[in-house]
Design a protein around this motif. Structure first.
Motif, PDB file in Angstrom:
ATOM      1  N   CYS A  66       1.633   9.158  -3.813  1.00 43.69           N
ATOM      2  CA  CYS A  66       0.555   8.317  -4.317  1.00 43.69           C
ATOM      3  C   CYS A  66      -0.629   9.222  -4.644  1.00 43.69           C
ATOM      4  O   CYS A  66      -0.949  10.122  -3.864  1.00 43.69           O
ATOM      5  CB  CYS A  66       0.151   7.271  -3.282  1.00 43.69           C
ATOM      6  N   PHE A  67      -1.268   9.008  -5.786  1.00 42.09           N
ATOM      7  CA  PHE A  67      -2.471   9.769  -6.126  1.00 42.09           C
ATOM      8  C   PHE A  67      -3.410   8.904  -6.966  1.00 42.09           C
ATOM      9  O   PHE A  67      -2.979   7.990  -7.676  1.00 42.09           O
ATOM     10  CB  PHE A  67      -2.129  11.073  -6.865  1.00 42.09           C
ATOM     11  N   ASN A  68      -4.687   9.191  -6.830  1.00 35.87           N
ATOM     12  CA  ASN A  68      -5.704   8.457  -7.576  1.00 35.87           C
ATOM     13  C   ASN A  68      -6.339   9.373  -8.613  1.00 35.87           C
ATOM     14  O   ASN A  68      -6.546  10.561  -8.376  1.00 35.87           O
ATOM     15  CB  ASN A  68      -6.797   7.925  -6.637  1.00 35.87           C
ATOM     16  N   VAL A  69      -6.624   8.804  -9.777  1.00 39.07           N
ATOM     17  CA  VAL A  69      -7.329   9.513 -10.847  1.00 39.07           C
ATOM     18  C   VAL A  69      -8.353   8.552 -11.424  1.00 39.07           C
ATOM     19  O   VAL A  69      -7.990   7.565 -12.069  1.00 39.07           O
ATOM     20  CB  VAL A  69      -6.372   9.991 -11.960  1.00 39.07           C
ATOM     21  N   GLY A  70      -9.624   8.790 -11.159  1.00 37.48           N
ATOM     22  CA  GLY A  70     -10.656   7.889 -11.647  1.00 37.48           C
ATOM     23  C   GLY A  70     -10.499   6.497 -11.050  1.00 37.48           C
ATOM     24  O   GLY A  70     -10.450   6.325  -9.829  1.00 37.48           O
ATOM     25  N   GLU A  72      -7.841   4.681 -11.459  1.00 41.39           N
ATOM     26  CA  GLU A  72      -6.415   4.397 -11.445  1.00 41.39           C
ATOM     27  C   GLU A  72      -5.752   4.914 -10.174  1.00 41.39           C
ATOM     28  O   GLU A  72      -6.163   5.928  -9.602  1.00 41.39           O
ATOM     29  CB  GLU A  72      -5.748   5.032 -12.680  1.00 41.39           C
ATOM     30  N   LEU A  73      -4.694   4.208  -9.771  1.00 42.92           N
ATOM     31  CA  LEU A  73      -3.901   4.579  -8.600  1.00 42.92           C
ATOM     32  C   LEU A  73      -2.426   4.521  -8.992  1.00 42.92           C
ATOM     33  O   LEU A  73      -1.972   3.511  -9.527  1.00 42.92           O
ATOM     34  CB  LEU A  73      -4.177   3.621  -7.432  1.00 42.92           C
ATOM     35  N   TYR A  74      -1.698   5.608  -8.737  1.00 43.34           N
ATOM     36  CA  TYR A  74      -0.299   5.709  -9.148  1.00 43.34           C
ATOM     37  C   TYR A  74       0.593   5.898  -7.927  1.00 43.34           C
ATOM     38  O   TYR A  74       0.214   6.536  -6.943  1.00 43.34           O
ATOM     39  CB  TYR A  74      -0.093   6.884 -10.110  1.00 43.34           C
ATOM     40  N   PHE A  75       1.817   5.348  -8.039  1.00 43.99           N
ATOM     41  CA  PHE A  75       2.825   5.455  -6.976  1.00 43.99           C
ATOM     42  C   PHE A  75       4.159   5.790  -7.632  1.00 43.99           C
ATOM     43  O   PHE A  75       4.667   5.014  -8.446  1.00 43.99           O
ATOM     44  CB  PHE A  75       2.899   4.139  -6.198  1.00 43.99           C
ATOM     45  N   TYR A  76       4.709   6.980  -7.290  1.00 39.13           N
ATOM     46  CA  TYR A  76       5.940   7.467  -7.919  1.00 39.13           C
ATOM     47  C   TYR A  76       6.966   7.854  -6.853  1.00 39.13           C
ATOM     48  O   TYR A  76       6.619   8.119  -5.693  1.00 39.13           O
ATOM     49  CB  TYR A  76       5.669   8.732  -8.746  1.00 39.13           C
ATOM     50  N   LYS A  89       7.905   6.153 -15.591  1.00 35.67           N
ATOM     51  CA  LYS A  89       8.397   5.081 -14.730  1.00 35.67           C
ATOM     52  C   LYS A  89       7.710   5.110 -13.363  1.00 35.67           C
ATOM     53  O   LYS A  89       8.350   5.375 -12.337  1.00 35.67           O
ATOM     54  CB  LYS A  89       9.904   5.198 -14.547  1.00 35.67           C
ATOM     55  N   PRO A  90       6.411   4.806 -13.300  1.00 38.90           N
ATOM     56  CA  PRO A  90       5.775   4.680 -11.979  1.00 38.90           C
ATOM     57  C   PRO A  90       6.284   3.433 -11.274  1.00 38.90           C
ATOM     58  O   PRO A  90       6.535   2.400 -11.904  1.00 38.90           O
ATOM     59  CB  PRO A  90       4.285   4.571 -12.311  1.00 38.90           C
ATOM     60  N   ILE A  91       6.462   3.533  -9.967  1.00 46.48           N
ATOM     61  CA  ILE A  91       6.852   2.348  -9.208  1.00 46.48           C
ATOM     62  C   ILE A  91       5.726   1.333  -9.221  1.00 46.48           C
ATOM     63  O   ILE A  91       5.955   0.123  -9.334  1.00 46.48           O
ATOM     64  CB  ILE A  91       7.197   2.746  -7.755  1.00 46.48           C
ATOM     65  N   ASP A  92       4.489   1.824  -9.135  1.00 44.91           N
ATOM     66  CA  ASP A  92       3.337   0.931  -9.162  1.00 44.91           C
ATOM     67  C   ASP A  92       2.151   1.670  -9.768  1.00 44.91           C
ATOM     68  O   ASP A  92       1.978   2.876  -9.548  1.00 44.91           O
ATOM     69  CB  ASP A  92       2.987   0.451  -7.748  1.00 44.91           C
ATOM     70  N   VAL A 127     -11.758  -1.431   2.037  1.00 47.79           N
ATOM     71  CA  VAL A 127     -10.464  -0.828   2.339  1.00 47.79           C
ATOM     72  C   VAL A 127      -9.388  -1.858   2.041  1.00 47.79           C
ATOM     73  O   VAL A 127      -9.469  -3.005   2.502  1.00 47.79           O
ATOM     74  CB  VAL A 127     -10.369  -0.377   3.810  1.00 47.79           C
ATOM     75  N   GLN A 128      -8.383  -1.452   1.281  1.00 47.94           N
ATOM     76  CA  GLN A 128      -7.323  -2.371   0.866  1.00 47.94           C
ATOM     77  C   GLN A 128      -5.992  -1.941   1.473  1.00 47.94           C
ATOM     78  O   GLN A 128      -5.670  -0.745   1.511  1.00 47.94           O
ATOM     79  CB  GLN A 128      -7.214  -2.376  -0.661  1.00 47.94           C
ATOM     80  N   LEU A 129      -5.223  -2.904   1.959  1.00 48.63           N
ATOM     81  CA  LEU A 129      -3.870  -2.666   2.441  1.00 48.63           C
ATOM     82  C   LEU A 129      -2.905  -3.219   1.401  1.00 48.63           C
ATOM     83  O   LEU A 129      -2.901  -4.414   1.112  1.00 48.63           O
ATOM     84  CB  LEU A 129      -3.640  -3.344   3.788  1.00 48.63           C
ATOM     85  N   ILE A 130      -2.096  -2.327   0.826  1.00 48.48           N
ATOM     86  CA  ILE A 130      -1.184  -2.756  -0.236  1.00 48.48           C
ATOM     87  C   ILE A 130       0.228  -2.272   0.074  1.00 48.48           C
ATOM     88  O   ILE A 130       0.444  -1.368   0.888  1.00 48.48           O
ATOM     89  CB  ILE A 130      -1.611  -2.219  -1.622  1.00 48.48           C
ATOM     90  N   ASP A 131       1.194  -2.911  -0.590  1.00 49.90           N
ATOM     91  CA  ASP A 131       2.587  -2.491  -0.553  1.00 49.90           C
ATOM     92  C   ASP A 131       3.006  -2.194  -1.992  1.00 49.90           C
ATOM     93  O   ASP A 131       3.344  -3.107  -2.748  1.00 49.90           O
ATOM     94  CB  ASP A 131       3.475  -3.592   0.038  1.00 49.90           C
ATOM     95  N   PRO A 132       2.975  -0.910  -2.403  1.00 46.62           N
ATOM     96  CA  PRO A 132       3.277  -0.594  -3.805  1.00 46.62           C
ATOM     97  C   PRO A 132       4.739  -0.785  -4.185  1.00 46.62           C
ATOM     98  O   PRO A 132       5.043  -0.830  -5.381  1.00 46.62           O
ATOM     99  CB  PRO A 132       2.865   0.882  -3.920  1.00 46.62           C
TER     100      PRO A 132
END
Length: 640
Positions: A66-70, A72-76, A89-92, A127-132
């Motif tokens: 998982c990484f953040n850019v600006g 945006e948040l990506y999950f691969y 094809k990011p998962i989320d 603070v957010q709790l998520i399931d990507p």
């Protein structure tokens, strides 16, 4: 962006580097970024951060990134050295409005192939709790910003817990949350639980269970990062006021402190066995602190700007047993009695016990090397080795080490003996002679009174050559003839606020009066150097919010006064009082400031503020990437 102090070769982006174990190579096809691979305009944005988790997938490809850019948040799926990255094809993928992700952390205990728990902190304080994997948002904490309105600087799951997590803010406060509790519709009311020197812990007063469970107020200014010890029992905090504070987490008791040479501390990490802590920050240095002795044992100089991340390499850290039977020394035995590492860390425990051994026949320590790395706003990656000549300076070396400028690792004199040695005084360009008289009363056995062997350096003949040109500190070929006597005994206790230590600090300051002219020179030089960093690199502080800057400006006089009081004490030794490390590797690897350094089994991962997450294969691992030569996956025109 050009790095200062070098020509064309110095400004080139390196794609490989060599250490004693072999060649590390950048895998360009394993680069993760935004799908379009366009460099992100990082002006005014929060640092790019990276988190990993393994979901124990049966296919053997269980790593997730998982990484953040600006905004945006990506999950691969992270394929590392095994296969080229497929950014299409990011998962989320999530894009936030009105706020930006600043940090995140996975819970490894609850991670499965079907579900993961990811905490995300934001610039507005939530603070957010998520399931990507399920693409669900479970809960939002501090939604109305009633608990804290400032930026989240660090968020971590409490080790061994499926529901507790800790959040730090730029206000200087930390909050303990439980995912099962709500945050309430009104601002929380607190009751003092424990208070100490520059910290306080409060509980939340409420008739029903609600968040936060605890509020920690630590130091002055932002709390930039915290890290749990490998056993989860201790918490190390790096603050903008320049102090490293280490707490017993459950008891909320202060174990020890350390002060930066100047400026704020930005990052902190623990050695795999929990014996040492490394911190970095605005003094451009990496500082190694002993947990058992509560003192600085070494500093490292190699960066030309602020150090943003430090991390230990658990795979390269090595311990070799001595030949004859070994026995514990007094301080290490005392350390084992006080700190016991939890189950499930056999490897760390094994290393820990072996590191504590001494050779009973020839008094040599076992061969030990701790490897850690650092990245900074100067776009450079540095690798460092801490060897036995630094860890055990009072014992003969088991082997000759390179890349270590042991400026203060001399053998302690016998009882009542006076030794005179010549050391280089850093950063002033003069060389002074320091005479140190150390008396070890009989019966102490080295436990209660420990000679400060790092306050006097090696003889002039045994000093190694100066640093390479790009990393050198000022030295002089004309030693001065003056001498400053220093007579002191340093307590090896973890309690830093005893009467004895107060007397010691006073003695340090009293005997160092003649050096305060040098101190003013240190300050002026460092202030000019800091201005040069900002001008040459055009990089602001990691926490670039205006409120943080105002708080920093308002406390400038106080910080300078505190620095004058602590310099030359156990909290902040002078540069000539501890060994000075040189980097094993120091390479420019990015165009923009570096914000991530993570060591994995077969690679190390770095990231820069442009949004590129790079994988560096360890020696012998580069052949695992089956798609390395596939041109279809080649990045478009960007070499990082």
């Amino acid at each position: 962006m050009a790095a200062e102090g070098g020509g064309k070769e110095m400004n080139e982006i390196k794609t490989q580097f060599t250490t004693r174990e072999g060649v590390y190579k950048l895998l360009t096809h394993s680069e993760y970024s935004r799908p379009n691979r366009v460099p992100f305009n990082s002006q005014g944005s929060n640092p790019v951060k990276v988190s990993f988790v393994n979901v124990n997938d049966q296919s053997g490809n269980g790593d997730r990134i998982c990484f953040n850019v600006g905004r945006e948040l990506y999950f691969y799926i992270y394929k590392g050295v095994r296969k080229a990255a497929d950014l299409s094809k990011p998962i989320d993928k999530r894009i936030y409005k009105g706020t930006q992700p600043t940090c995140h952390d996975f819970n490894p205990l609850t991670a499965t192939a079907e579900s993961v728990s990811l905490l995300v902190g934001f610039s507005a304080g939530q603070v957010q709790l998520i399931d990507p994997i399920k693409k669900e948002t479970s809960k939002l904490f501090n939604e109305e910003r009633l608990i804290d309105k400032t930026r989240v600087t660090c968020v971590r799951w409490v080790p061994g817990s499926e529901s507790l997590f800790l959040v730090a803010h730029s206000s200087g406060s930390m909050y303990l949350y439980n995912v099962e509790n709500t945050c309430g519709t009104t601002a929380p009311h607190y009751q003092l639980l424990k208070q100490g020197e520059n910290y306080a812990v409060h509980t939340c007063k409420s008739k029903s269970a609600r968040n936060p469970l605890l509020r920690w107020t630590v130091g002055e200014g932002a709390l930039n990062e915290f890290a749990f010890s490998p056993d989860g029992k201790f918490l190390a905090c790096a603050s903008q006021d320049g102090f490293l504070r280490v707490f017993g987490f459950d008891a909320a008791e202060l174990h020890g402190t350390m002060k930066s040479y100047f400026g704020g501390l930005l990052c902190v990490c623990w050695s795999p066995d929990g014996r040492y802590i490394v911190a970095g920050g605005e003094d451009d240095l990496v500082t190694v602190w002993s947990f058992s002795d509560c003192r600085v044992i070494a500093r490292g100089h190699g960066h030309k700007s602020w150090v943003s991340v430090v991390a230990f390499d658990h795979c390269t850290t090595s311990v070799e047993d001595g030949d004859p039977p070994a026995e514990f020394s007094g301080s290490d035995e005392e350390f084992h009695e006080q700190v016991h590492f939890g189950a499930g860390r056999d490897r760390a425990n094994s290393s820990h016990s072996r590191l504590s051994k001494r050779n009973s026949t020839d008094s040599r320590p076992v061969s030990v090397t701790y490897r850690f790395g650092s990245v900074g706003q100067d776009t450079q990656l540095c690798l460092w080795d801490i060897t036995e000549d630094i860890l055990f300076p009072h014992l003969p070396l088991s082997r000759t080490r390179t890349h270590t400028n042991v400026m203060g690792a001399a053998s302690p004199p016998a009882t009542g003996q006076t030794t005179t040695t010549t050391v280089s005084t850093i950063p002033t360009p003069t060389t002074t002679t320091t005479t140190t008289t150390t008396t070890n009363p009989s019966g102490t056995n080295g436990k209660d009174n420990v000679s400060n062997s790092s306050s006097s350096g090696n003889t002039a003949n045994s000093l190694p050559s100066t640093l390479p040109r790009s990393n050198s500190l000022p030295h002089s070929s004309n030693p001065a003839g003056g001498s400053t006597p220093n007579s002191h005994t340093v307590s090896n206790s973890s309690t830093a606020t005893t009467k004895g230590n107060s007397i010691i600090d006073s003695a340090f300051i009293a005997t160092g009066v003649s050096k305060f002219a040098t101190l003013s020179l240190h300050d002026s030089r460092k202030e000019r150097h800091e201005k040069d960093h900002k001008r040459n690199h055009s990089m602001g502080h990691i926490s670039s919010k205006s409120s943080d800057k105002l708080n920093q400006l308002s406390s400038t006089r106080t910080v300078k006064a505190d620095a004058a009081k602590t310099l030359g004490t156990m909290l902040c030794p002078r540069m000539d009082e501890v060994p000075l490390l040189e980097p094993l590797v120091c390479k420019k690897i990015a165009h923009e400031r570096l914000t991530v350094l993570i060591f994995l089994e077969d690679c190390l991962v770095t990231a820069c503020q442009e949004g590129f997450v790079c994988t560096w294969a360890r020696p012998g691992k580069v052949g695992l990437l089956s798609s390395q030569n596939n041109p279809a996956n080649s990045p478009s025109g960007t070499v990082v």
